[in-house]
Design a protein around this motif. Structure first.
Motif, short mmCIF file in Angstrom:
data_model
loop_
_atom_site.label_atom_id
_atom_site.label_comp_id
_atom_site.label_asym_id
_atom_site.label_seq_id
_atom_site.Cartn_x
_atom_site.Cartn_y
_atom_site.Cartn_z
N LEU A 148 -36.92 -58.40 -42.84
CA LEU A 148 -37.17 -57.57 -44.06
C LEU A 148 -38.66 -57.21 -44.02
N ALA A 149 -39.67 -58.36 -43.75
CA ALA A 149 -40.94 -58.04 -43.95
C ALA A 149 -41.36 -56.89 -42.78
N SER A 150 -40.90 -57.00 -41.61
CA SER A 150 -41.05 -55.95 -40.45
C SER A 150 -40.63 -54.46 -40.92
N GLY A 151 -39.57 -54.52 -41.50
CA GLY A 151 -39.16 -53.20 -42.43
C GLY A 151 -39.81 -52.63 -43.37
N CYS A 152 -40.42 -53.57 -44.11
CA CYS A 152 -41.59 -52.98 -44.99
C CYS A 152 -42.82 -52.28 -44.15
N TRP A 153 -43.27 -53.19 -43.67
CA TRP A 153 -44.46 -52.79 -42.80
C TRP A 153 -44.14 -51.31 -42.02
N PHE A 154 -42.94 -51.15 -41.49
CA PHE A 154 -42.61 -50.06 -40.61
C PHE A 154 -42.45 -48.62 -41.72
N LEU A 155 -41.71 -48.91 -42.75
CA LEU A 155 -41.46 -47.92 -43.38
C LEU A 155 -42.84 -47.55 -44.02
N GLY A 156 -43.76 -48.28 -44.56
CA GLY A 156 -44.78 -47.89 -45.03
C GLY A 156 -45.95 -47.36 -44.05
N SER A 157 -45.69 -47.72 -42.79
CA SER A 157 -46.37 -46.88 -41.78
C SER A 157 -45.95 -45.60 -41.77
N VAL A 158 -44.64 -45.42 -41.57
CA VAL A 158 -44.22 -43.92 -41.66
C VAL A 158 -44.51 -43.11 -42.69
N ASP A 159 -44.65 -43.71 -43.92
CA ASP A 159 -45.02 -42.98 -45.05
C ASP A 159 -46.48 -42.58 -44.93
N GLY A 160 -47.36 -43.49 -44.42
CA GLY A 160 -48.77 -43.25 -44.30
C GLY A 160 -49.10 -42.36 -43.21
N PHE A 161 -48.29 -42.48 -41.99
CA PHE A 161 -48.21 -41.24 -40.98
C PHE A 161 -48.26 -39.90 -41.47
N MET A 162 -46.95 -39.69 -42.25
CA MET A 162 -46.47 -38.34 -42.92
C MET A 162 -47.42 -37.81 -43.76
N LEU A 163 -47.84 -38.73 -44.47
CA LEU A 163 -48.84 -38.07 -45.71
C LEU A 163 -50.29 -37.68 -45.11
N THR A 164 -50.66 -38.58 -44.46
CA THR A 164 -52.07 -38.26 -43.66
C THR A 164 -52.08 -37.19 -42.98
N THR A 165 -51.16 -36.96 -42.16
CA THR A 165 -51.19 -35.89 -40.92
C THR A 165 -50.83 -34.71 -41.89
N ILE A 166 -50.13 -34.51 -42.77
CA ILE A 166 -49.81 -33.31 -43.66
C ILE A 166 -51.19 -33.15 -44.50
N THR A 167 -51.80 -34.08 -45.21
CA THR A 167 -52.82 -33.71 -45.95
C THR A 167 -54.09 -33.39 -45.09
N MET A 168 -54.37 -33.86 -43.93
CA MET A 168 -55.45 -33.69 -43.25
C MET A 168 -55.65 -32.53 -42.31
N THR A 169 -54.46 -31.83 -42.31
CA THR A 169 -54.19 -30.65 -41.54
C THR A 169 -54.46 -29.49 -42.43
N PHE A 170 -54.74 -29.52 -43.74
CA PHE A 170 -55.22 -28.59 -44.62
C PHE A 170 -56.55 -28.05 -44.18
N PRO A 171 -56.81 -26.72 -44.35
CA PRO A 171 -58.31 -26.45 -44.32
C PRO A 171 -59.06 -26.57 -45.62
N PHE A 172 -60.23 -27.23 -45.38
CA PHE A 172 -60.82 -27.57 -46.68
C PHE A 172 -62.29 -26.81 -46.64
N CYS A 173 -62.13 -25.60 -47.44
CA CYS A 173 -63.19 -24.72 -47.50
C CYS A 173 -63.88 -24.74 -48.88
N ARG A 174 -63.19 -25.33 -49.85
CA ARG A 174 -63.97 -25.56 -51.37
C ARG A 174 -65.04 -26.55 -51.13
N SER A 175 -65.45 -26.99 -52.44
CA SER A 175 -66.57 -27.99 -52.45
C SER A 175 -66.17 -29.27 -51.48
N ARG A 176 -67.11 -29.89 -51.05
CA ARG A 176 -66.35 -31.10 -50.06
C ARG A 176 -66.62 -32.30 -51.15
N GLU A 177 -66.80 -32.33 -52.33
CA GLU A 177 -67.13 -33.35 -53.21
C GLU A 177 -65.63 -33.97 -53.70
#
Length: 320
Positions: A148-177
């Motif tokens: 159960l503990a391993s499953g929690c860590w695994f599912l969390g890392s899958v969520d982290g990988f998906m959201l980070t990959t999607i977010t960081m591949t957007f172009p950032f051309c507005r204010s950097r603040e």
């Protein structure tokens, strides 16, 4: 195309600027000291709880195994955001590079997602302990706890990988603040110059699933627990079960309430100031509160603390 955008985000002068908490405060030096003290309290409280659980044989049970996992997550959670924020304030630096921002986001989302599922596993553990006490040692053995503990860590890392990959591949051309003290997904997406509406819907759906599954497990488990407690003949048994479960529910309400506001409430209800307060609460205050909630109301933990400190009631010796 994604790789091109990623490279574009790494070009010179592309660092983000974290405006942080201190820019909103009239007394930044005082706030810095307060946050540092809270940081030390969180580290100390969770470290003591982990040490107690590891060193005391009476705490080698599934419930305390999951609590130790929660403490590990809380220590990592606060380490992801607070040290950089304090160092930046002391050194007068507000910049964070795109790779650093991506790493911070991945770790943060992974830990948050893992904690969602861990709280559900803890609720399921309490359901088995209260509703099926005779079969509990078989239904929640060491192997199942690890799974159960391993499953929690695994599912969390899958969520982290998906959201980070999607977010960081957007172009950032507005204010950097970034109107935040760390790289949180909603705060970063506001900087994108492309249409993020589809991704926001997908992220909303993802968060609904990430919250819906654990919340369903938690609410079902505690519904059965309350029914079982109501039928108990022993007043002492009822009190012990209710105290343990109410501690878990307090943590659930604190963590899930903040997560629902951040990821599921429409953007029209958000302001930078509100987002900062909510994020401060569940990234900095919650890691301090968790060990207090699980120790102050728990006789096993307070007993283990006394044993570790070798505190024996002097009156008992006198009476003897």
């Amino acid at each position: 195309m994604d790789s091109t955008m990623w490279l574009a985000n790494h070009t010179g002068g592309s660092d983000f600027i974290l405006l942080g908490l201190f820019s909103q405060s009239k007394h930044p030096a005082l706030l810095c000291v307060v946050i540092f003290v809270i940081f030390l309290m969180a580290l100390t409280g969770n470290a003591i709880l982990i040490l107690l659980i590891l060193s005391n044989a009476h705490l080698h049970t599934p419930m305390y195994f999951f609590i130790s996992q929660l403490s590990v997550m809380d220590v990592m959670y606060i380490f992801v955001t607070v040290p950089k924020m304090l160092m930046d304030q002391v050194m007068g630096v507000k910049k964070i590079s795109v790779p650093e921002c991506g790493i911070q986001m991945f770790l943060y989302v992974t830990l948050a997602g893992s904690e969602f599922f861990l709280l559900a596993a803890m609720a399921y553990d309490r359901y088995l302990a209260v509703c099926h006490p005779l079969r509990y040692p078989v239904l929640m053995n060491y192997r199942i706890c690890l799974f159960l503990a391993s499953g929690c860590w695994f599912l969390g890392s899958v969520d982290g990988f998906m959201l980070t990959t999607i977010t960081m591949t957007f172009p950032f051309c507005r204010s950097r603040e970034i109107h935040h003290f760390f790289c949180e997904v909603p705060a970063i997406m506001k900087l994108s110059c492309s249409d993020t509406s589809l991704i926001e819907r997908l992220m909303y759906l993802c968060c609904v699933l990430m919250l819906l599954i654990p919340v369903t497990v938690i609410s079902s488990s505690y519904s059965f627990i309350l029914l079982t407690i109501h039928r108990m003949n022993s007043a002492e048994g009822r009190k012990k079960a209710f105290t343990t479960c109410s501690s878990h529910m307090t943590v659930v309400f604190l963590f899930y309430g903040a997560a629902i506001y951040t990821y599921m409430i429409p953007n029209s209800y958000h302001t930078p100031e509100k987002d900062l307060v909510v994020s401060f609460f569940y990234t900095i205050l919650t890691p301090v509160l968790n060990p207090l909630i699980y120790s102050l109301r728990n006789k096993d933990v307070t007993g283990a603390v006394k044993k570790m400190l070798n505190v024996e009631p002097v009156f008992q010796r006198t009476i003897k």
